[in-house]
Motif scaffolding. Structure first.
Motif, PDB file in Angstrom:
ATOM      1  N   LEU A  22      29.023  14.740 -41.743  1.00  0.00           N
ATOM      2  CA  LEU A  22      29.918  15.891 -41.919  1.00  0.00           C
ATOM      3  C   LEU A  22      30.648  16.260 -40.628  1.00  0.00           C
ATOM      4  CD1 LEU A  22      27.973  18.396 -44.197  1.00  0.00           C
ATOM      5  CD2 LEU A  22      30.036  17.104 -44.749  1.00  0.00           C
ATOM      6  N   GLY A  23      30.057  15.956 -39.490  1.00  0.00           N
ATOM      7  CA  GLY A  23      30.725  16.232 -38.224  1.00  0.00           C
ATOM      8  C   GLY A  23      32.061  15.533 -38.090  1.00  0.00           C
ATOM      9  N   LEU A  24      32.239  14.450 -38.821  1.00  0.00           N
ATOM     10  CA  LEU A  24      33.511  13.727 -38.761  1.00  0.00           C
ATOM     11  C   LEU A  24      34.665  14.547 -39.324  1.00  0.00           C
ATOM     12  CD1 LEU A  24      32.495  10.081 -39.622  1.00  0.00           C
ATOM     13  CD2 LEU A  24      33.422  10.932 -37.477  1.00  0.00           C
ATOM     14  N   THR A  25      34.368  15.522 -40.187  1.00  0.00           N
ATOM     15  CA  THR A  25      35.447  16.356 -40.708  1.00  0.00           C
ATOM     16  C   THR A  25      36.143  17.102 -39.580  1.00  0.00           C
ATOM     17  OG1 THR A  25      33.963  18.232 -41.145  1.00  0.00           O
ATOM     18  CG2 THR A  25      34.320  16.664 -42.942  1.00  0.00           C
ATOM     19  N   GLU A  26      35.395  17.456 -38.579  1.00  0.00           N
ATOM     20  CA  GLU A  26      35.972  18.137 -37.414  1.00  0.00           C
ATOM     21  C   GLU A  26      36.468  17.142 -36.370  1.00  0.00           C
ATOM     22  OE1 GLU A  26      36.777  21.193 -37.137  1.00  0.00           O
ATOM     23  OE2 GLU A  26      35.856  21.733 -39.032  1.00  0.00           O
ATOM     24  N   THR A  27      35.663  16.141 -36.096  1.00  0.00           N
ATOM     25  CA  THR A  27      36.007  15.179 -35.059  1.00  0.00           C
ATOM     26  C   THR A  27      37.298  14.442 -35.376  1.00  0.00           C
ATOM     27  OG1 THR A  27      33.658  14.914 -34.628  1.00  0.00           O
ATOM     28  CG2 THR A  27      35.109  13.266 -33.707  1.00  0.00           C
ATOM     29  N   ALA A  28      37.503  14.100 -36.627  1.00  0.00           N
ATOM     30  CA  ALA A  28      38.723  13.388 -37.018  1.00  0.00           C
ATOM     31  C   ALA A  28      39.967  14.194 -36.673  1.00  0.00           C
ATOM     32  CB  ALA A  28      38.691  13.059 -38.506  1.00  0.00           C
ATOM     33  N   MET A  29      39.905  15.499 -36.803  1.00  0.00           N
ATOM     34  CA  MET A  29      41.062  16.325 -36.448  1.00  0.00           C
ATOM     35  C   MET A  29      41.394  16.179 -34.962  1.00  0.00           C
ATOM     36  SD  MET A  29      42.189  17.692 -39.178  1.00  0.00           S
ATOM     37  CE  MET A  29      43.263  18.969 -38.581  1.00  0.00           C
ATOM     38  N   ALA A  30      40.375  16.188 -34.129  1.00  0.00           N
ATOM     39  CA  ALA A  30      40.598  16.048 -32.690  1.00  0.00           C
ATOM     40  C   ALA A  30      41.162  14.676 -32.348  1.00  0.00           C
ATOM     41  CB  ALA A  30      39.297  16.290 -31.934  1.00  0.00           C
ATOM     42  N   ILE A  31      40.615  13.641 -32.972  1.00  0.00           N
ATOM     43  CA  ILE A  31      41.005  12.268 -32.648  1.00  0.00           C
ATOM     44  C   ILE A  31      42.335  11.893 -33.294  1.00  0.00           C
ATOM     45  CG2 ILE A  31      40.344   9.834 -32.852  1.00  0.00           C
ATOM     46  CD1 ILE A  31      38.571  11.522 -30.921  1.00  0.00           C
ATOM     47  N   GLU A  32      42.488  12.196 -34.573  1.00  0.00           N
ATOM     48  CA  GLU A  32      43.635  11.711 -35.333  1.00  0.00           C
ATOM     49  C   GLU A  32      44.847  12.644 -35.318  1.00  0.00           C
ATOM     50  OE1 GLU A  32      42.160  10.998 -39.269  1.00  0.00           O
ATOM     51  OE2 GLU A  32      40.670   9.541 -38.588  1.00  0.00           O
ATOM     52  N   VAL A  33      44.626  13.928 -35.069  1.00  0.00           N
ATOM     53  CA  VAL A  33      45.728  14.887 -35.190  1.00  0.00           C
ATOM     54  C   VAL A  33      46.061  15.563 -33.861  1.00  0.00           C
ATOM     55  CG1 VAL A  33      46.539  16.976 -36.376  1.00  0.00           C
ATOM     56  CG2 VAL A  33      45.141  15.308 -37.614  1.00  0.00           C
ATOM     57  N   PHE A  34      45.070  16.242 -33.260  1.00  0.00           N
ATOM     58  CA  PHE A  34      45.340  17.080 -32.087  1.00  0.00           C
ATOM     59  C   PHE A  34      45.377  16.308 -30.777  1.00  0.00           C
ATOM     60  CE2 PHE A  34      42.768  20.402 -34.607  1.00  0.00           C
ATOM     61  CZ  PHE A  34      43.870  20.772 -35.342  1.00  0.00           C
ATOM     62  N   ASN A  35      44.638  15.192 -30.700  1.00  0.00           N
ATOM     63  CA  ASN A  35      44.452  14.459 -29.452  1.00  0.00           C
ATOM     64  C   ASN A  35      43.836  15.345 -28.372  1.00  0.00           C
ATOM     65  OD1 ASN A  35      44.491  11.998 -28.073  1.00  0.00           O
ATOM     66  ND2 ASN A  35      46.391  12.520 -27.041  1.00  0.00           N
ATOM     67  N   GLN A  36      43.027  16.266 -28.813  1.00  0.00           N
ATOM     68  CA  GLN A  36      42.279  17.169 -27.944  1.00  0.00           C
ATOM     69  C   GLN A  36      41.243  17.877 -28.803  1.00  0.00           C
ATOM     70  OE1 GLN A  36      45.488  19.604 -26.442  1.00  0.00           O
ATOM     71  NE2 GLN A  36      45.154  21.174 -27.966  1.00  0.00           N
ATOM     72  N   PRO A  37      40.177  18.399 -28.210  1.00  0.00           N
ATOM     73  CA  PRO A  37      39.117  19.033 -28.991  1.00  0.00           C
ATOM     74  C   PRO A  37      39.533  20.349 -29.652  1.00  0.00           C
ATOM     75  CG  PRO A  37      38.317  18.449 -26.808  1.00  0.00           C
ATOM     76  CD  PRO A  37      39.796  18.234 -26.814  1.00  0.00           C
ATOM     77  N   ARG A  38      40.517  20.989 -29.095  1.00  0.00           N
ATOM     78  CA  ARG A  38      40.885  22.330 -29.558  1.00  0.00           C
ATOM     79  C   ARG A  38      42.215  22.324 -30.291  1.00  0.00           C
ATOM     80  NH1 ARG A  38      39.403  24.475 -23.596  1.00  0.00           N
ATOM     81  NH2 ARG A  38      37.193  24.009 -23.749  1.00  0.00           N
TER      82      ARG A  38
END
Length: 114
Positions: A80-96
């Protein structure tokens, strides 16, 4: 002291990520974890876990979701952590979230409209 992480057989390599992401019970906790993580840590977790999603789901499909054994529940929360991590990696290119104050919370509400 290091706590033992008990994942199902075949998924032991995900133990370092289960120690972090598998301990989080709610979407809000995962959301905040992403904000407090480094891109290096998020990328390592993403690279180790994302390619294994089909295998993870195939394994979890053997059990009723409302009665997962402890090791499978840990594997599920880790995935389930990938639901958040994917946003950082695939969309934002940053954790926030760009241009959002740090740290911030997000609430998801579900409404049934007819």
């Amino acid at each position: 002291m290091t706590e033992s992480v008990n994942l199902p057989a075949g998924f032991e390599d995900l133990a370092p990520y289960a120690a972090v992401w598998g301990s989080l019970e709610t979407q809000e906790e995962r959301y905040l974890q992403r904000q407090h993580s480094t891109m290096k840590d998020l990328k390592a977790y993403y690279d180790a876990t994302a390619p294994r999603l089909n295998a993870i789901f195939d394994h979890l499909d053997q059990f009723p979701m409302d009665a997962l054994p402890d090791s499978e529940a840990l594997l599920y929360r880790t995935a389930l952590g990938l639901t958040e991590t994917a946003m950082a990696i695939e969309v934002f290119n940053q954790p926030r979230v760009p241009y959002a104050p740090f740290p911030h919370k997000m609430a998801i509400e579900w409404n049934e409209y007819r």
